[in-house]
Motif scaffolding. Structure first.
Motif, PDB file in Angstrom:
ATOM      1  N   MET A   1       0.833  -1.173   0.000  1.00  0.00           N
ATOM      2  CA  MET A   1       0.000   0.000   0.000  1.00  0.00           C
ATOM      3  C   MET A   1       0.883   1.243   0.000  1.00  0.00           C
ATOM      4  O   MET A   1       1.959   1.257   0.573  1.00  0.00           O
ATOM      5  N   ALA A   2       0.396   2.282  -0.606  1.00  0.00           N
ATOM      6  CA  ALA A   2       1.193   3.497  -0.744  1.00  0.00           C
ATOM      7  C   ALA A   2       0.583   4.656   0.025  1.00  0.00           C
ATOM      8  O   ALA A   2      -0.631   4.762   0.153  1.00  0.00           O
ATOM      9  N   LYS A   3       1.438   5.480   0.522  1.00  0.00           N
ATOM     10  CA  LYS A   3       1.038   6.716   1.188  1.00  0.00           C
ATOM     11  C   LYS A   3       1.689   7.870   0.429  1.00  0.00           C
ATOM     12  O   LYS A   3       2.803   7.741  -0.070  1.00  0.00           O
TER      13      LYS A   3
ATOM     14  N   PRO B   1      -3.487   8.912  -7.258  1.00  0.00           N
ATOM     15  CA  PRO B   1      -3.407   7.553  -6.696  1.00  0.00           C
ATOM     16  C   PRO B   1      -3.817   6.513  -7.740  1.00  0.00           C
ATOM     17  O   PRO B   1      -4.648   6.780  -8.608  1.00  0.00           O
TER      18      PRO B   1
ATOM     19  N   TRP C   1      -5.618   3.139  -7.837  1.00  0.00           N
ATOM     20  CA  TRP C   1      -6.451   2.281  -7.006  1.00  0.00           C
ATOM     21  C   TRP C   1      -6.583   0.900  -7.605  1.00  0.00           C
ATOM     22  O   TRP C   1      -6.546   0.721  -8.811  1.00  0.00           O
TER      23      TRP C   1
ATOM     24  N   MET D   1      -9.308  -2.843  -2.451  1.00  0.00           N
ATOM     25  CA  MET D   1      -8.212  -2.428  -1.580  1.00  0.00           C
ATOM     26  C   MET D   1      -8.611  -1.117  -0.913  1.00  0.00           C
ATOM     27  O   MET D   1      -9.233  -0.262  -1.526  1.00  0.00           O
ATOM     28  N   ASP D   2      -8.220  -0.979   0.355  1.00  0.00           N
ATOM     29  CA  ASP D   2      -8.570   0.213   1.111  1.00  0.00           C
ATOM     30  C   ASP D   2      -7.673   1.407   0.784  1.00  0.00           C
ATOM     31  O   ASP D   2      -8.071   2.554   0.961  1.00  0.00           O
ATOM     32  N   GLU D   3      -6.457   1.132   0.352  1.00  0.00           N
ATOM     33  CA  GLU D   3      -5.502   2.192   0.067  1.00  0.00           C
ATOM     34  C   GLU D   3      -4.998   2.044  -1.370  1.00  0.00           C
ATOM     35  O   GLU D   3      -5.045   0.954  -1.937  1.00  0.00           O
ATOM     36  N   PRO D   4      -4.505   3.114  -1.957  1.00  0.00           N
ATOM     37  CA  PRO D   4      -3.991   3.015  -3.327  1.00  0.00           C
ATOM     38  C   PRO D   4      -2.737   2.150  -3.395  1.00  0.00           C
ATOM     39  O   PRO D   4      -1.966   2.080  -2.434  1.00  0.00           O
TER      40      PRO D   4
ATOM     41  N   ARG E   1      -0.248   2.591  -5.743  1.00  0.00           N
ATOM     42  CA  ARG E   1       0.860   3.508  -6.000  1.00  0.00           C
ATOM     43  C   ARG E   1       0.334   4.932  -5.983  1.00  0.00           C
ATOM     44  O   ARG E   1      -0.840   5.171  -6.206  1.00  0.00           O
ATOM     45  N   ILE E   2       1.250   5.843  -5.779  1.00  0.00           N
ATOM     46  CA  ILE E   2       0.904   7.264  -5.845  1.00  0.00           C
ATOM     47  C   ILE E   2       1.882   7.936  -6.801  1.00  0.00           C
ATOM     48  O   ILE E   2       3.099   7.743  -6.680  1.00  0.00           O
TER      49      ILE E   2
END
Length: 178
Positions: free
Chosen positions: A1-3, A28, A30, A34-37, A39-40
């Motif tokens: 997951m990416a931030k 992002p 998506w 998935m709850d988070e992307p 890659r960003i």
């Protein structure tokens, strides 16, 4: 997951382009369920989206460390201008000599004069390989020194001496902040 590592309207240096820009959009990527992307990427108005490793902030822009992910130093072979392949058949790669590319363009980097290469081609070949590996070796030295600082009581004296040497080398290269 990416931030996200950067934020909108933040000024960043775009290394592949070699210019400063302002982040216009955070993009992002998506993936379903998935709850988070995954890659960003960042849109800085230069025609394509950039990954975080291609950008750096103003605080980091001064060379305070070498990131082996971004420092892709490598050896390229260029033709000898002063001798043909037949004239230098004893060289490691006849008809060429090494150039270490240390920048994002093939033209930047380390070169050796032809006369010096002719005198000691094996030595120059080794120098080129060592220079190309330098960013990764510096990261390794930093890891050894950092590990010894945090785990000094658990390490044998000989390894502490090695870590001390690594720390001295880094200080000699980067200064006391290393």
């Amino acid at each position: 997951m990416a931030k996200a590592q950067f934020h909108k309207n933040q000024r960043v240096y775009v290394r592949p382009v070699g210019t400063w820009a302002v982040i216009e959009r955070i993009v992002p990527q998506w993936v379903k369920d998935m709850d988070e992307p995954l890659r960003i990427h960042y849109d800085v108005g230069l025609g394509r989206d950039f990954a975080a490793k291609e950008l750096e902030t103003e605080e980091v822009s001064a060379l305070s460390h070498l990131d082996p992910e971004m420092e892709e130093w490598h050896v390229v072979r260029v033709p000898n201008k002063w001798r043909s392949a037949d004239e230098c058949a004893g060289h490691p790669v006849p008809g060429t000599h090494p150039v270490v590319v240390t920048g994002s363009h093939e033209g930047g980097g380390w070169r050796v004069p032809g006369v010096e290469y002719d005198m000691t081609p094996d030595r120059v070949e080794l120098q080129a390989k060592v220079i190309a590996a330098a960013p990764k070796m510096m990261v390794l030295l930093q890891r050894v020194a950092d590990y010894a600082r945090t785990n000094g009581e658990n390490l044998p004296d000989e390894l502490m001496n090695v870590a001390g040497d690594a720390d001295m080398l880094l200080t000699g290269i980067m200064g006391p902040q290393a």
